[in-house]
Design an enzyme around this catalytic site. Structure first.
Site, short mmCIF file in Angstrom:
data_model
loop_
_atom_site.label_atom_id
_atom_site.label_comp_id
_atom_site.label_asym_id
_atom_site.label_seq_id
_atom_site.Cartn_x
_atom_site.Cartn_y
_atom_site.Cartn_z
N SER A 98 38.09 25.25 39.43
CA SER A 98 38.89 26.57 39.20
C SER A 98 39.82 26.14 37.94
O SER A 98 39.92 24.87 37.77
CB SER A 98 39.61 26.99 40.30
OG SER A 98 40.61 28.03 39.68
N SER A 99 40.51 26.97 37.39
CA SER A 99 41.51 26.73 36.28
C SER A 99 42.84 27.21 36.86
O SER A 99 43.77 27.31 36.28
CB SER A 99 41.24 27.31 34.99
OG SER A 99 40.01 26.73 34.33
N THR B 226 41.59 37.89 37.45
CA THR B 226 42.22 36.99 38.66
C THR B 226 43.82 37.84 38.61
O THR B 226 43.92 38.54 37.85
CB THR B 226 42.46 35.74 38.06
OG1 THR B 226 41.14 35.15 37.98
CG2 THR B 226 43.36 34.79 38.84
N ASN C 70 37.08 36.35 40.40
CA ASN C 70 36.49 35.82 39.24
C ASN C 70 36.68 36.71 37.95
O ASN C 70 37.62 37.18 37.35
CB ASN C 70 35.23 34.99 39.24
CG ASN C 70 34.75 34.29 38.10
OD1 ASN C 70 35.72 33.77 37.34
ND2 ASN C 70 33.77 34.09 37.86
N ARG D 241 39.75 28.86 48.47
CA ARG D 241 38.70 28.94 47.41
C ARG D 241 37.36 29.29 48.10
O ARG D 241 37.24 28.82 48.97
CB ARG D 241 38.52 27.90 46.52
CG ARG D 241 37.65 27.87 45.33
CD ARG D 241 37.88 28.58 44.20
NE ARG D 241 37.49 28.19 42.96
CZ ARG D 241 37.39 28.80 41.83
NH1 ARG D 241 38.08 30.03 41.96
NH2 ARG D 241 36.63 28.70 40.76
N ASP E 156 31.53 29.79 38.22
CA ASP E 156 32.52 28.83 37.83
C ASP E 156 31.85 27.60 38.02
O ASP E 156 32.66 26.42 37.80
CB ASP E 156 33.85 28.99 38.81
CG ASP E 156 34.87 29.98 37.97
OD1 ASP E 156 34.63 30.23 36.93
OD2 ASP E 156 36.04 30.24 38.60
N THR F 136 41.57 35.55 43.09
CA THR F 136 40.77 36.28 42.39
C THR F 136 39.39 36.39 42.91
O THR F 136 39.13 36.04 43.87
CB THR F 136 40.39 34.98 41.21
OG1 THR F 136 39.69 35.44 40.25
CG2 THR F 136 39.73 33.88 41.73
N GLY G 123 43.48 34.60 33.78
CA GLY G 123 43.18 34.31 32.38
C GLY G 123 41.88 33.38 32.53
O GLY G 123 41.85 32.79 31.18
N GLY G 124 41.28 32.99 33.33
CA GLY G 124 39.97 32.04 33.32
C GLY G 124 40.66 30.81 32.63
O GLY G 124 41.80 30.28 33.00
O1 DON Z 1 39.19 30.00 39.05
C1 DON Z 1 38.92 30.19 37.87
O2 DON Z 1 39.40 29.38 37.12
C2 DON Z 1 38.50 31.63 37.53
N1 DON Z 1 37.74 32.17 38.67
C3 DON Z 1 39.54 32.43 37.22
C4 DON Z 1 39.19 33.73 36.63
C5 DON Z 1 40.52 34.44 35.99
O3 DON Z 1 41.21 34.00 35.93
C6 DON Z 1 39.89 35.80 35.54
N2 DON Z 1 41.08 36.32 34.93
N3 DON Z 1 41.45 37.14 34.01
#
Ligand code: DON
Length: 572
Positions: free
Chosen positions: A454-455, A383, A403, A111, A425, A401, A475-476
């Site tokens: 992060s997720s 991501t 982000n 990360r 984030d 990712t 997918g955040g």
């Molecule tokens: O680490 C995380 O949770 C976010 N930066 C992930 C971002 C993400 O999945 C964007 N995708 N669609």
């Protein structure tokens, strides 16, 4: 007579249609004509599922050459940095989860980190209000990139081929010679032109008035950066020419990453978070991802219920899942952050007594209100994901990712790669939602050298010591609930992996207090029942892009690539 006439008209129409299709294919070939994409496949030895057919093919070649899942994963990571620039990266970070055939597991945290001169208020104006877009675009939005060190550490510890150059060469070739872009990529690049113009000092490889499917994307600077990494390893990125180009970009646009930040960056091996669900061992990502813990909380909360009897996306099942998600995301916002900076009460959060207490006010007939739900008391979210299984029985689950899609939109001049916008984030101000609407507080505030929460939820499942599933998605904030839905689709609703991946999804994240739905998720009748007990729905664009692998009782390997993108599953 009438029939004959009808048949002859139909024939002519058919000929016209064929001519039209042939003609339109030549001028505007669609994705399928450029690449042979497979969404669902069965093999008996190895499998690679990624967001792009070129990356899948590169991973497969490494496996065919005798490489293991780590070798293939490294080649895929660098390939995605070229052919999937919106999320594949060397200017970002990620999480890698590995399970060897022996059952040993490892989690690698690569990360991004906050630069050493980052401050808690760096994205606020003098009145203490967030400055629009400051944490989202341009070099100031970037954390210190972790991908290159992550790949090096994975290589050093686990590579079977022991040939670093071999793993980078396919990506170098792709960048230098270029590749044909898909319709999806053309659309994404067109949607992002304004931002590329605004956050770069010169024209980049991504600039063009109108991208079309089948256009050639050549990335010469990126090819040179990848060549320096191939030749010099860590020093090819964190020192020398590449580092100098990063520093120049920082200087040119008010960025704050300095040489020491780059030299000091190290990916970290962490202990995977492990728990059981209905007799299966779930192995997932620990903090600084919230994914493994939050997924565990969700699974543990629903475990006492007979989900199959409740029914897939029935009002009762959606209600239970939503109420669990509301509470789990409230906990996430309060408790989770970088374990090197804060104390994460991991054991308590996954403890069944704690989780029972958390659901004590669950009313099967009434939705609760997020404004009344706080985190639990403990006494004491573009991501991309890839899933790989090699012919030795090792499994790899990686989510990586920048982000947002194309990260900060800043391409390091002369180095050709996009910088992440991962700083968003962090909780830039308590209660201020990030790109994904997630709110946070103290545990995830900005501190120098800290990793942002992060997720991302790369996950591997085994049963009785045998590998069963590999899964993950972008997918955040929706990553956790997407992985959760795939797992229960397979383990509770008894779907095959392809159906589990392609089925519609929904998501609740505590705040805002709404159930986000893909348009075809949750039938109207069920939605009406749920609205009558206080739930609110909002349809949204597709949720996640899952790459799943399932190994069945006969050891057949089933790969499933999400229909929501150009994702491709292949094996042998
Ligand atoms: O680490 C995380 O949770 C976010 N930066 C992930 C971002 C993400 O999945 C964007 N995708 N669609």
């Amino acid at each position: 007579m009438q029939n004959k006439l009808f048949i002859s008209i139909s024939k002519n129409i058919l000929i016209l249609i064929v001519i039209f299709i042939t003609f339109s294919c030549k001028t505007h070939p669609n994705t399928d004509n450029i690449y042979n994409i497979t969404k669902s496949v069965e093999t008996d030895s190895a499998m690679v599922v990624t967001a792009h057919p070129l990356a899948t093919e590169i991973g497969l070649e490494v496996l065919r050459a005798g490489g293991n899942a780590i070798d293939a994963g490294i080649a895929v990571q660098f390939a995605l940095a070229v052919c999937y620039p919106g999320a594949g990266n060397i200017g970002g970070g990620g999480f890698l989860l590995y399970r060897e055939a022996s059952g040993n597991t490892a989690a690698l945290d690569y990360r991004e980190k906050a630069p050493s001169s980052a401050t808690e208020t760096m994205y606020l104006d003098e009145q203490g209000n967030p400055v629009e877009n400051l944490s989202i675009s341009g070099p100031l939005a970037a954390g210190v990139p972790g991908t290159v060190d992550g790949m090096i550490q994975a290589f050093e510890k686990y590579s079977r081929l022991r040939d670093w150059n071999r793993l980078l060469q396919p990506a170098i070739n792709l960048a230098a010679k270029g590749f044909l872009i898909t319709k999806n990529e053309a659309e994404h690049l067109n949607d992002n032109q304004e931002k590329f113009k605004k956050f770069n000092r010169t024209t980049t490889a991504f600039h063009k008035d109108m991208w079309k499917v089948g256009d050639l994307l050549v990335q010469k600077d990126l090819a040179e950066t990848l060549t320096r990494i191939a030749k010099n390893g860590r020093a090819g990125f964190y020192e020398g020419t590449t580092a100098q180009l990063i520093l120049d970009e920082m200087k040119g646009q008010n960025g704050i990453i300095n040489l020491k930040d780059l030299k000091d960056y190290r990916a970290v091996w962490r202990k995977p978070v492990v728990y059981t669900y209905r007799g299966n061992e779930i192995i997932s990502m620990p903090p600084p991802s919230s994914g493994g813990i939050a997924l565990g909380q969700l699974l543990k909360i629903i475990e006492p219920y007979d989900m199959k009897a409740l029914g897939f996306q029935s009002a009762a099942a959606v209600h239970l899942i939503t109420e669990a998600e509301r509470r789990v995301y409230a906990d996430r916002a309060h408790y989770l952050g970088d374990p090197d900076f804060i104390n994460v009460p991991q054991e308590t959060l996954l403890d069944s007594t704690y989780l029972t207490r958390r659901m004590a006010d669950f009313n099967p007939r009434q939705a609760s209100k997020s404004q009344n739900i706080r985190y639990g008391t403990t006494e004491s979210e573009e991501t991309t994901h890839y899933s790989i299984v090699d012919s030795y029985g090792n499994a790899l689950s990686v989510t990586t990712t920048l982000n947002g899609s194309y990260g900060s939109h800043t391409v390091v001049r002369g180095a050709g790669f996009i910088l992440n916008n991962e700083m968003d984030d962090f909780s830039i101000k308590p209660g201020t939602p990030n790109l994904y609407g997630l709110v946070g507080a103290e545990a995830n505030k900005i501190e120098p050298g800290k990793r942002m929460l992060s997720s991302m939820t790369p996950t591997i499942i085994s049963q009785n010591g045998k590998l069963k599933m590999v899964v993950g998605t972008p997918g955040g904030s929706t990553i956790i609930t997407s992985v959760f839905q795939i797992i229960i689709n397979v383990l509770d609703f008894e779907m095959d992996i392809n159906k589990a991946v392609q089925s519609p999804r929904f998501h609740h994240q505590w705040l805002p207090d709404v159930i986000y739905c893909e348009t075809d998720a949750i039938q109207t009748k069920q939605r009406k029942i749920l609205e009558s007990i206080g739930h609110t729905f909002k349809n949204r664009e597709p949720i996640g892009r899952v790459e799943g692998i399932l190994i069945d009782k006969n050891n057949t390997i089933h790969g499933a690539a999400d229909h929501r993108g150009d994702d491709d599953a292949k094996g042998f």
